[in-house]
Every structure is written in structure tokens, then in C-alpha cells.
Design an enzyme around this catalytic site. Structure first.
Site, PDB file in Angstrom:
ATOM      1  CB  SER A  71      -0.972  -0.043   1.183  1.00 21.20           C
ATOM      2  OG  SER A  71      -2.044   0.854   1.016  1.00 21.20           O
ATOM      3  CG  LEU A  72       2.084   5.458   2.468  1.00 21.44           C
ATOM      4  CD1 LEU A  72       2.114   6.402   1.274  1.00 21.44           C
ATOM      5  CD2 LEU A  72       1.660   6.177   3.733  1.00 21.44           C
ATOM      6  CG  PHE A 128      -7.969   3.649   5.507  1.00 17.75           C
ATOM      7  CD1 PHE A 128      -8.196   3.944   4.174  1.00 17.75           C
ATOM      8  CD2 PHE A 128      -6.853   2.888   5.833  1.00 17.75           C
ATOM      9  CE1 PHE A 128      -7.335   3.499   3.188  1.00 17.75           C
ATOM     10  CE2 PHE A 128      -5.985   2.446   4.860  1.00 17.75           C
ATOM     11  CZ  PHE A 128      -6.219   2.758   3.532  1.00 17.75           C
ATOM     12  CD  GLN A 132      -6.444  -1.412   5.120  1.00 16.32           C
ATOM     13  OE1 GLN A 132      -5.701  -0.878   4.301  1.00 16.32           O
ATOM     14  NE2 GLN A 132      -6.047  -1.699   6.349  1.00 16.32           N
ATOM     15  CG  ASP A 192      -6.676  -3.772  -3.488  1.00 13.80           C
ATOM     16  OD1 ASP A 192      -7.427  -2.911  -2.983  1.00 13.80           O
ATOM     17  OD2 ASP A 192      -5.451  -3.801  -3.289  1.00 13.80           O
ATOM     18  CG  HIS A 212      -5.588  -2.672   0.118  1.00 10.67           C
ATOM     19  ND1 HIS A 212      -4.991  -2.277  -1.060  1.00 10.67           N
ATOM     20  CD2 HIS A 212      -5.009  -1.926   1.110  1.00 10.67           C
ATOM     21  CE1 HIS A 212      -4.098  -1.339  -0.810  1.00 10.67           C
ATOM     22  NE2 HIS A 212      -4.081  -1.122   0.500  1.00 10.67           N
TER      23      HIS A 212
END
Length: 237
Positions: A71-72, A128, A132, A192, A212
């Protein structure tokens, strides 16, 4: 076999990778360092600075390892290719060249989320984490597993989390990855909910029955894929 460096995403610290502990082959070296500002690591004076991030992470991201960014974490690892010696290979898990996409999480969606975070950081992060998990086979049980790993305390300061949202909104690794001096492997959960269909379709490997967070829902399958990359890091994805 090459060392794996596992890098977490927004709002989650390195404890998340513990789900894979029982699935690694013997002899594989795996490290999961926290980003600055997460866990017990001191936050950067400017949490959004890539120069500062590179300085802080240089020892944790050696060039003879494979960087695995979820992810990030994948977005940041890609951006650091301009600031650190390139790794043996880069694995992007649940991340494309950039985060926002008109057919995935749009710029307007992320702007709304950032506004909500400014009003109530803790509640927005909690939302969040649930959002996800929408593509996982059992979102409720996966969320329970996530809470068992991380607890209820926020693992990073609001400033660090806000900087991460800014990076999700602004970083674009398209040109960096097109000219990367290391192999780039793209792995995604087949369901995802944060990625656009085009990003899912062009991934090198899709993890079935996962969204995800395949590290939570399909740890054995993910560990097998990462181990195969570690065995042949320079192989064509």
C-alpha cells in the site's frame, strides 16, 4: 537466498507482517522495519520529506535486499528509488504507480477522506481500516485479526498520518518505475477494492480470494509468492 524487507502501509505498523511468520521457508532472512513515526521510531521533523525519509531508512533498506512495500509502503519504496541505491528488486503489493485513479480511489475521494481525518483522525483511521478489508473473503474476521495484531491504539502521530495521506495524494512513481534500475514486481489481491480494474489487470501476480490485505487473509499464498521472488529476484515478473 536474498533478504526481504517488509514495509507497512498507512495507519499500520510492522506488527502487521507477523501473519507471515509461520510461512517462510527455512533460511530466508526477513526484516520488517517501521517507518519513522510508527511504533517506537521517532517521527521526522518534516514527515512528508522524502530526503528525510531516505536518511532515516538508509540502514534499513540495503541495496542487496528485496524491498516489499504494501500500500503506502509500496508508494514510498518506489519514491525512494530516487534517493537510495536501488535494491535487488522492488515488490509493490496493493499499489500501482500512484494511489489515486479515476476508476479506483479518486482524487475527490481522497480529498474527502483527508478532510474527515483533519476533523477526527482516530475515527477516520478506524473507518479506513475497515474499508480496505472490503475485498477479503471474511471482512469481519479479518478485522478481528487486524485488531488482535495492532490493538486499538493509533500506532503513529497525527502529523505522520497526515503526511502519509499527502503522499498518497501527490506521489506519482510512473516515470521512476518505468526507468527503475531494478526489477519491479507487482502483486495484488484479485478483489482489492482500492485499486482500479486496469491496475488489477496489469499486475504480475493476482492473489485469489484476497482484497487489499492478503497478508491478513492469504498469508501462506503471499509468503510463497514473496519467497519465490527472493529465490530469483532478477527474474522477469
Amino acid at each position: 537466498m536474498t533478504q526481504l524487507i517488509l514495509l507497512s502501509g498507512w495507519g499500520c505498523d510492522a506488527r502487521l507482517w507477523q501473519t507471515l511468520d509461520d510461512h517462510w521457508p527455512q533460511g530466508l532472512t526477513v526484516e520488517a522495519p517501521n517507518w519513522p513515526g510508527y511504533g517506537t521510531r521517532k517521527a521526522l521533523a518534516d514527515p512528508a520529506s522524502l530526503d528525510g525519509l531516505a536518511d532515516a531508512m538508509a540502514d534499513a533498506l540495503p541495496r542487496d535486499a528485496i524491498w516489499v512495500g504494501w500500500s503506502l509502503g509500496g508508494l514510498l519504496a518506489g519514491a525512494l528509488l530516487d534517493h537510495l541505491p536501488p535494491p535487488r528488486a522492488l515488490v509493490l503489493l496493493g499499489m500501482g504507480e500512484r494511489f489515486c485513479h479515476p476508476e479506483g480511489v479518486s482524487e475527490a475521494d481522497l480529498a474527502t477522506f483527508r478532510d474527515a481525518f483533519r476533523r477526527n483522525p482516530e475515527a477516520t483511521r478506524s473507518h479506513f481500516l475497515r474499508w480496505q478489508l472490503g475485498g477479503e473473503p471474511s471482512p469481519r474476521s479479518t478485522h478481528r485479526r487486524l485488531r488482535a495484531l495492532l490493538g486499538d491504539a493509533v500506532p503513529a502521530s497525527s502529523a505522520t498520518l497526515a503526511a502519509g495521506l499527502e503522499q498518497l495524494a501527490t506521489l506519482d512513481n510512473t516515470s521512476r518505475l518505468a526507468t527503475a534500475s531494478c526489477p519491479v514486481h507487482r502483486l495484488v489481491g484479485a478483489r482489492d477494492p482500492l485499486l482500479a480494474p486496469n491496475v488489477l489487470a496489469h499486475a504480475d501476480r493476482r492473489i485469489e480470494d484476497a482484497g487489499h490485505c492478503p497478508l491478513l487473509s492469504q498469508p501462506r499464498q503471499l509468503a510463497t509468492l514473496l519467497s519465490s521472488i527472493a529465490a530469483r529476484p532478477g527474474a522477469t515478473p
